[in-house]
Design a protein around this motif. Structure first.
Motif, short mmCIF file in Angstrom:
data_model
loop_
_atom_site.label_atom_id
_atom_site.label_comp_id
_atom_site.label_asym_id
_atom_site.label_seq_id
_atom_site.Cartn_x
_atom_site.Cartn_y
_atom_site.Cartn_z
N LYS A 490 56.07 20.24 61.39
CA LYS A 490 56.22 18.87 60.25
C LYS A 490 54.79 19.41 59.36
CE LYS A 490 53.90 14.15 60.31
NZ LYS A 490 52.95 13.09 60.77
N ILE A 491 55.66 19.36 57.76
CA ILE A 491 54.32 19.66 57.06
C ILE A 491 54.45 18.27 56.81
CG2 ILE A 491 54.87 20.38 54.48
CD1 ILE A 491 55.08 22.90 56.30
N SER A 492 52.52 17.77 56.28
CA SER A 492 51.96 16.42 56.12
C SER A 492 51.59 17.17 54.87
CB SER A 492 50.73 16.55 57.20
OG SER A 492 51.85 16.44 58.19
N PHE A 493 50.91 17.95 54.01
CA PHE A 493 50.57 18.32 52.78
C PHE A 493 51.33 19.29 51.92
CE2 PHE A 493 47.93 21.02 50.02
CZ PHE A 493 46.79 19.47 49.89
N LEU A 494 51.55 19.44 51.51
CA LEU A 494 52.11 20.45 50.44
C LEU A 494 51.53 20.20 48.90
CD1 LEU A 494 54.91 22.21 49.83
CD2 LEU A 494 56.17 19.99 49.01
N TYR A 495 51.12 21.07 48.09
CA TYR A 495 51.01 21.44 46.90
C TYR A 495 52.00 22.63 46.46
CZ TYR A 495 47.47 23.57 43.98
OH TYR A 495 46.07 23.15 42.95
N SER A 496 51.96 22.26 44.94
CA SER A 496 53.49 22.97 44.42
C SER A 496 52.92 23.66 43.12
CB SER A 496 54.53 22.31 44.32
OG SER A 496 55.64 22.76 42.72
N MET A 497 52.72 24.81 42.94
CA MET A 497 52.69 25.30 41.38
C MET A 497 53.10 26.36 40.39
SD MET A 497 49.31 27.84 42.01
CE MET A 497 49.72 28.14 40.36
N ALA A 498 53.08 26.31 39.22
CA ALA A 498 54.09 26.96 38.59
C ALA A 498 55.40 27.30 39.45
CB ALA A 498 53.39 28.79 38.77
N PHE A 499 55.98 25.69 39.52
CA PHE A 499 56.95 25.84 40.01
C PHE A 499 58.00 24.12 39.58
CE2 PHE A 499 59.83 25.31 44.40
CZ PHE A 499 60.93 26.68 43.67
N ALA A 500 59.09 24.64 39.71
CA ALA A 500 60.24 23.36 39.52
C ALA A 500 60.88 22.95 40.74
CB ALA A 500 60.53 22.88 38.33
N PRO A 501 60.42 22.37 42.15
CA PRO A 501 61.36 21.90 42.71
C PRO A 501 62.31 21.57 42.79
CG PRO A 501 58.98 21.39 43.66
CD PRO A 501 59.03 22.75 42.93
N LEU A 502 62.40 20.67 42.33
CA LEU A 502 63.17 19.77 42.36
C LEU A 502 64.18 19.31 40.88
CD1 LEU A 502 63.04 16.47 43.24
CD2 LEU A 502 60.95 18.11 43.58
N ASN A 503 63.93 21.03 40.37
CA ASN A 503 65.50 21.03 39.64
C ASN A 503 65.99 22.54 40.07
OD1 ASN A 503 63.06 19.94 37.21
ND2 ASN A 503 64.86 19.47 36.38
N GLN A 504 65.11 23.38 40.63
CA GLN A 504 65.28 24.80 41.01
C GLN A 504 66.20 25.44 42.58
OE1 GLN A 504 65.42 25.04 37.43
NE2 GLN A 504 65.50 27.37 38.53
N LEU A 505 65.34 24.28 42.94
CA LEU A 505 65.53 24.71 44.58
C LEU A 505 66.99 23.97 44.85
CD1 LEU A 505 62.42 23.75 46.86
CD2 LEU A 505 64.14 25.86 46.33
N PRO A 506 68.13 24.52 45.76
CA PRO A 506 69.23 24.35 45.78
C PRO A 506 69.12 22.63 46.57
CG PRO A 506 69.46 26.41 46.93
CD PRO A 506 67.83 26.43 46.55
N ASN A 507 70.27 21.95 46.54
CA ASN A 507 70.41 20.72 47.38
C ASN A 507 69.28 19.58 46.83
OD1 ASN A 507 71.80 18.96 48.72
ND2 ASN A 507 71.62 20.39 50.62
N THR A 508 69.36 19.54 45.67
CA THR A 508 67.77 18.65 44.98
C THR A 508 68.24 17.44 45.40
OG1 THR A 508 68.77 19.50 42.54
CG2 THR A 508 66.72 17.28 43.06
N ASN A 509 69.22 16.54 46.37
CA ASN A 509 68.63 15.33 46.81
C ASN A 509 67.83 15.24 47.98
OD1 ASN A 509 70.23 13.81 45.25
ND2 ASN A 509 72.28 14.12 45.58
N LYS A 510 68.13 16.14 48.65
CA LYS A 510 67.81 16.75 50.17
C LYS A 510 66.18 17.06 50.07
CE LYS A 510 70.75 16.42 53.59
NZ LYS A 510 70.61 15.61 54.16
N VAL A 511 65.63 18.30 48.76
CA VAL A 511 64.58 18.12 47.87
C VAL A 511 63.60 16.64 47.99
CG1 VAL A 511 63.00 19.64 46.39
CG2 VAL A 511 65.40 20.22 47.69
N LYS A 512 64.46 15.80 47.26
CA LYS A 512 63.99 14.60 46.57
C LYS A 512 63.26 13.58 48.22
CE LYS A 512 65.85 13.65 42.71
NZ LYS A 512 66.25 12.97 41.76
N GLU A 513 64.10 13.92 49.09
CA GLU A 513 64.25 13.57 50.60
C GLU A 513 62.90 13.84 51.20
OE1 GLU A 513 66.70 12.39 54.97
OE2 GLU A 513 67.42 12.70 52.75
N ALA A 514 62.77 15.47 51.25
CA ALA A 514 61.37 16.43 51.39
C ALA A 514 60.13 15.48 50.82
CB ALA A 514 61.98 17.28 51.38
N PHE A 515 60.17 15.14 49.45
CA PHE A 515 58.54 15.32 48.89
C PHE A 515 59.28 13.97 49.42
CE2 PHE A 515 57.77 17.69 45.43
CZ PHE A 515 58.29 18.63 45.74
#
Length: 794
Positions: A490-515
């Motif tokens: 399980k991931i409970s705290f996510l820190y993202s920097m210098a990155f655009a995960p909602l645009n660049q990671l594959p399968n965007t809808n799954k990334v949104k669900e993860a967020f």
């Protein structure tokens, strides 16, 4: 011209009048002109200007830029005059990024649903309190593995991402990504072959006589060096492009060879068969500089030489084929001079390369023979059937590469390796260069991402963390699904920097669900990006020219001081300031809260480069022109390049690179292809670097700001599609709507989607791309994706 300047002109009109429709460096004064006003030189005294230098820090070529400020405002950016390459439109338009009207100026806390973009302003103390509370809560409830840090290539300076990684290491560790959506397959393939990941041959492009641009579009992605391609071409070099799309590079090349996506390793093996059969291999190079001479035992492992004088005191009983640990690089070869088995590093030997040179009763096989056997099945007919390339073209391509010297493969993190079988693609391309002796000399080699890190070893930013735990990683290409499935945890705290995960990671809808699933998501950025809208806490950070840092990475051959030119807007802070404040709250502030010069000096320690030197301008850490593996000396323990990849075999993969058919394809999954019959590939654009510059005002004035989908006329006609129609590419993952570009410049049965678009411009094409994890290097497989295309719904 004077009249034109006096009367004023819109920047868009002026640039179009110059015919600037591409990335060619443009006149600096033009990029400093305000719309419908005369240039600044008519408005103030140049003596009042101040200047500072920095590096364009995205995942590009890290061109050096000079900024001019007037009364504390950045008004102009130009290409630094003493640098080896000139900045493009994107670099010169940094003025509009720094001064963007949508810059984040204060920490923001989410008030609405994730993705709604509804936030309220809070103070830095409140933001830091929230992060501290959620970090402590996560560690208490889930352990350090519940923390995840993702920093990436939106800023590739040598300080900021590494400071973030170090902070989480000092906490005791966190979940990290494995692999890369950029070039994970290359990470899996290149180090076992050459001993080092990042090397490049950019300095000697102009010396080449054959430039094979394979799944790569250097006219866009190596634009600053395109002048060297043209110089080589003028000197008689051929430029050949292998790509499903007739790219900008293909338009300038001597030949375009379209290929079915995902079959590049089959093509390489077919070429290798021709080269071996027709005796076009460089035998002296293979014997002196590669592991093609090593012997493979009946057990399928490389045999080691065991000194008979030591065998009596060990479990070994023979000098030949000892079973020793993989760290033993005393590989066994057969010496034709002494007619005996010896260690590969024995002086004065003539090692056997061909199987016919071994004794008739030899229990061994040479590695070269293993490679030849792997190529055996790849006849011209089979290679043509798989790749859709005519047999005569394959044969000519192989003969040209085997005879025209020096020859260079333009790889540069190609789209060909962003496939399910990407590591095999990269490895077989290296095999081709090694077989023909096209490495370690000017004009030859594999042109990949490189930079100062291949020339000199930089020091650690901070001392190693004392209590870092070993925590399972998550493959970057599958971050969305992995977080949803809590795989491996399980991931409970996510820190993202210098990155655009909602645009660049594959399968965007799954990334949104993860967020949505992660209880607390922090995004640090300088604009309200699509990813920031899905965060719980958004932190405003600086961009270049607003803080001091160091560029010493795997792109530019120069080490560059990144100077501050202007104050950041509002309360925006450097990323390293944030980690220093957090570190103080967790009891190790002294590691992170030193002046920035302290960390720059840490990095420079042992390089021979000083901060005082860098204040005078960029520094080259090695002699130029740079030739990787000069003279055939590789970075492996033996100094030889490897064909037999023990690291692969140890993990259950073939030791000799092969062709692994793509699963998500018409041949690999016929049932899926009935629903989604078109292969899709991703294309990089001149307007952005990934999503960076996506909403830059000047970029949008001189480049189109809506996405296109390129489709062949036959595929378009079958679907009632015409150029200019709004169309939708879709599959079970999602859909992406764009404008149809109906063109014979696209291979039949394949569509080209474009990388880097924001939701406000039509949305990311990553909504449909596969999140399959390439198994060797944990790369992504966006170019192993099936879609269907229809007219967009009104």
């Amino acid at each position: 011209m004077d009249n034109l300047l006096t009367n004023g002109v819109g920047r868009r009109t002026f640039l179009k009048g110059l015919g600037i429709t591409f990335l060619a460096p443009v006149i600096p004064e033009v990029m400093a002109m305000p719309i419908n006003k005369p240039p600044y030189k008519y408005l103030f005294d140049y003596s009042e200007l101040k200047s500072a230098r920095s590096s364009c820090a995205m995942e590009c070529l890290h061109c050096n830029l000079t900024a001019y400020t007037y009364k504390g405002e950045l008004i102009k950016v130009e290409a630094s005059k003493d640098f080896n390459v000139k900045a493009c439109m994107r670099g010169l338009s940094r003025t509009k990024w720094v001064n963007h009207k949508e810059r984040l100026t204060t920490p923001l806390l989410r008030t609405g649903e994730k993705g709604s973009g509804e936030f309220k302003a809070i103070s830095w103390d409140e933001a830091l309190n929230l992060m501290e509370q959620n970090i402590r809560k996560t560690i208490a409830e889930d352990g350090n593995k519940g923390l995840m840090f993702v920093g990436f290539t939106g800023n590739m300076d040598a300080v900021k991402n590494d400071m973030g990684r170090a902070f989480f290491d000092y906490l005791g560790g966190c979940t990290r990504r494995s692999g890369s959506i950029c070039c994970g397959a290359a990470y899996g393939a290149i180090p076992p072959i050459t001993g080092i990941r990042f090397t490049d041959t950019r300095d000697t492009i102009a010396d080449s006589k054959y430039l094979l641009c394979w799944g790569n579009n250097p006219a866009v992605t190596l634009h600053a060096y395109w002048k060297d391609f043209i110089a080589a071409q003028k000197n008689g070099a051929r430029i050949v492009v292998i790509d499903p799309r007739f790219s900008e590079t293909a338009a300038k090349a001597d030949e375009w060879i379209p290929i079915t996506p995902g079959t590049d390793s089959a093509l390489a093996l077919g070429m290798m068969r021709v080269i071996i059969e027709e005796g076009l291999t460089d035998i002296p190079f293979l014997k002196n500089h590669t592991g093609a001479i090593y012997l493979v035992g009946a057990d399928g492992d490389l045999a080691r030489y065991v000194d008979p004088n030591l065998a009596a005191t060990s479990s070994e009983s023979s000098c030949c084929g000892g079973k020793t640990e993989l760290s033993n690089t005393n590989y066994l070869v057969y010496d034709l001079n002494s007619q005996s088995y010896v260690a590969q590093n024995t002086p004065g030997i003539n090692p056997a390369l061909f199987q016919s040179e071994l004794p008739a009763d030899s229990p061994y096989t040479t590695v070269f023979e293993k490679v030849r056997q792997e190529c055996e099945q790849w006849t011209l007919a089979k290679t043509s059937e798989v790749t859709s390339i005519p047999q005569h073209t394959i044969a000519r391509l192989a003969r040209d590469f085997g005879t025209v010297q020096p020859a260079m493969i333009i790889f540069n993190m190609s789209g060909a390796q962003r496939t399910e079988n990407g590591a095999h693609v990269v490895a077989t391309q290296h095999y081709l260069a090694l077989l023909t002796g096209n490495m370690g000399k000017r004009g030859a080699g594999i042109l990949d991402a490189g930079g100062a890190t291949q020339m000199v070893k930089f020091g650690p930013l901070v001392p190693p963390a004392p209590n870092k735990q070993k925590i399972a990683t998550i493959p970057m290409a599958r971050i969305g699904q992995a977080i949803i499935d809590e795989d491996p945890h399980k991931i409970s705290f996510l820190y993202s920097m210098a990155f655009a995960p909602l645009n660049q990671l594959p399968n965007t809808n799954k990334v949104k669900e993860a967020f949505k699933k992660v209880p607390f998501v922090v995004v640090a950025d300088n604009l309200m990006t699509d990813s920031a809208k899905w965060a719980d806490l958004v932190l405003p950070v600086t961009t270049i020219f607003e803080d001091v840092s160091l560029m010493a990475g795997p792109r530019s051959h120069y080490v560059q001081l990144m100077e501050k030119a202007v104050d950041a807007p509002g309360q925006a802070k450097p990323d390293y300031w944030i980690f220093a404040r957090l570190a103080e709250r967790f009891g190790f502030g002294e590691v992170f809260n030193q002046p920035i010069e302290h960390y720059i000096n840490n990095l420079l320690a042992g390089t021979g480069i000083t901060l005082e030197q860098l204040k005078k301008g960029p520094v080259k850490p090695a002699n130029f022109p740079w030739v990787p593996f000069d003279g055939g000396k590789f970075n492996t323990p033996t100094g030889r390049a490897n064909f037999f990849l023990e690291a692969w075999k140890a993990k259950g993969h073939p030791a000799i690179a092969t062709h692994v058919p793509v699963i998500e394809s018409s041949t690999g999954n016929p049932e899926l292809a009935k629903k989604y019959p078109l292969m899709s590939v991703q294309r990089k654009l001149a307007r952005t670097v990934h999503t960076s510059h996506g909403i830059n005002e000047w970029v949008n004035q001189v480049q189109r700001n809506v996405p296109n989908i390129m489709i062949h006329p036959d595929d378009a006609a079958a679907r009632g599609i015409k150029s200019g129609d709004r169309i939708t590419a879709f599959n079970d993952r999602g859909e992406h709507t764009a404008i149809a570009d109906v063109s014979s410049f696209m291979m039949r049965g394949v569509v080209s989607l474009e990388n880097g678009w924001w939701e406000r411009q039509g949305g990311t094409s990553s909504t449909v791309t596969s999140d399959f994890v390439e198994p060797i290097g944990h790369g992504q497989a966006c170019n192993s994706t099936l879609v269907e295309v229809r007219l967009a719904k009104v």
